[in-house]
Design a protein around this motif. Structure first.
Motif, mmCIF file in Angstrom:
data_model
loop_
_atom_site.group_PDB
_atom_site.id
_atom_site.type_symbol
_atom_site.label_atom_id
_atom_site.label_comp_id
_atom_site.label_asym_id
_atom_site.label_seq_id
_atom_site.Cartn_x
_atom_site.Cartn_y
_atom_site.Cartn_z
ATOM 1 N N GLU A 31 17.277 -40.108 25.041
ATOM 2 C CA GLU A 31 17.244 -38.867 25.812
ATOM 3 C C GLU A 31 18.260 -37.879 25.239
ATOM 4 N N LEU A 32 17.883 -36.595 25.182
ATOM 5 C CA LEU A 32 18.779 -35.543 24.704
ATOM 6 C C LEU A 32 19.873 -35.304 25.736
ATOM 7 N N ILE A 33 21.105 -35.435 25.287
ATOM 8 C CA ILE A 33 22.255 -35.214 26.156
ATOM 9 C C ILE A 33 22.765 -33.783 26.008
ATOM 10 N N GLY A 34 22.690 -33.242 24.802
ATOM 11 C CA GLY A 34 23.145 -31.883 24.554
ATOM 12 C C GLY A 34 23.118 -31.580 23.073
ATOM 13 N N PHE A 35 23.596 -30.383 22.735
ATOM 14 C CA PHE A 35 23.713 -30.025 21.323
ATOM 15 C C PHE A 35 24.859 -29.051 21.133
ATOM 16 N N PHE A 36 25.377 -29.048 19.914
ATOM 17 C CA PHE A 36 26.494 -28.186 19.550
ATOM 18 C C PHE A 36 25.971 -26.826 19.107
ATOM 19 N N ASP A 37 26.750 -25.795 19.363
ATOM 20 C CA ASP A 37 26.470 -24.480 18.799
ATOM 21 C C ASP A 37 27.804 -23.785 18.572
ATOM 22 N N GLY A 38 27.754 -22.586 18.077
ATOM 23 C CA GLY A 38 28.982 -21.847 17.823
ATOM 24 C C GLY A 38 28.789 -20.851 16.714
ATOM 25 N N LYS A 39 29.872 -20.325 16.232
ATOM 26 C CA LYS A 39 29.868 -19.342 15.157
ATOM 27 C C LYS A 39 30.018 -20.072 13.824
ATOM 28 N N ALA A 40 29.090 -19.822 12.893
ATOM 29 C CA ALA A 40 29.168 -20.446 11.570
ATOM 30 C C ALA A 40 30.261 -19.756 10.755
ATOM 31 N N VAL A 41 31.171 -20.564 10.224
ATOM 32 C CA VAL A 41 32.253 -20.048 9.382
ATOM 33 C C VAL A 41 32.417 -20.948 8.173
#
Length: 137
Positions: A31-41
């Motif tokens: 089951e999908l718990i979550g995912f990461f995101d943010g600003k690519a640097v």
């Protein structure tokens, strides 16, 4: 801020400086718990001092080319899956550097952990803190 299924999980404090992610309800294997995101640097690893330790530890490593690392940095205060802790026997896994899935059925109240070595491209060089204590992360 990353996406976290807050119906399934919650962040709890271990101490003032240490948090973890725990199952609020039973989570089924895969089951999908979550995912990461943010600003690519792009970070120059030879001068990583431009990021303080807190933000460095919150970064998601996407691709490494020599001393350059493409990573995601949270754009807001970290939350949810951003606080996953390491374990040599993880209850969850990170796929494609971004998506967090349950490795097995996880019972309510259990801590959700991942193996940092499976997706961090730049090791922290510290001794593992899980009960086995045999690895470096």
């Amino acid at each position: 801020m990353s996406y976290t299924n807050n119906q399934l999980v919650e962040v709890r404090d271990f101490s003032a400086e240490h948090k973890g992610v725990f199952a609020k309800a039973r989570i089924r294997k895969d089951e999908l718990i979550g995912f990461f995101d943010g600003k690519a640097v792009m970070v120059d690893l030879d001068s990583r001092d431009e990021l303080d330790v807190f933000w460095w530890r919150q970064s998601v490593h996407l691709k490494r080319e020599g001393s350059k690392l493409l990573c995601l940095l949270p754009q807001w205060e970290p939350d949810g899956v951003d606080f996953l802790n390491h374990s040599c026997r993880p209850t969850a896994r990170v796929e494609d550097k971004l998506y967090v899935y349950a490795n097995r059925d996880i019972e309510a109240g259990e801590e959700i952990t991942v193996d940092y070595r499976s997706f961090n491209l730049v090791p922290e060089g510290i001794k593992c803190w899980c009960p086995e204590g045999r690895c470096m992360i």
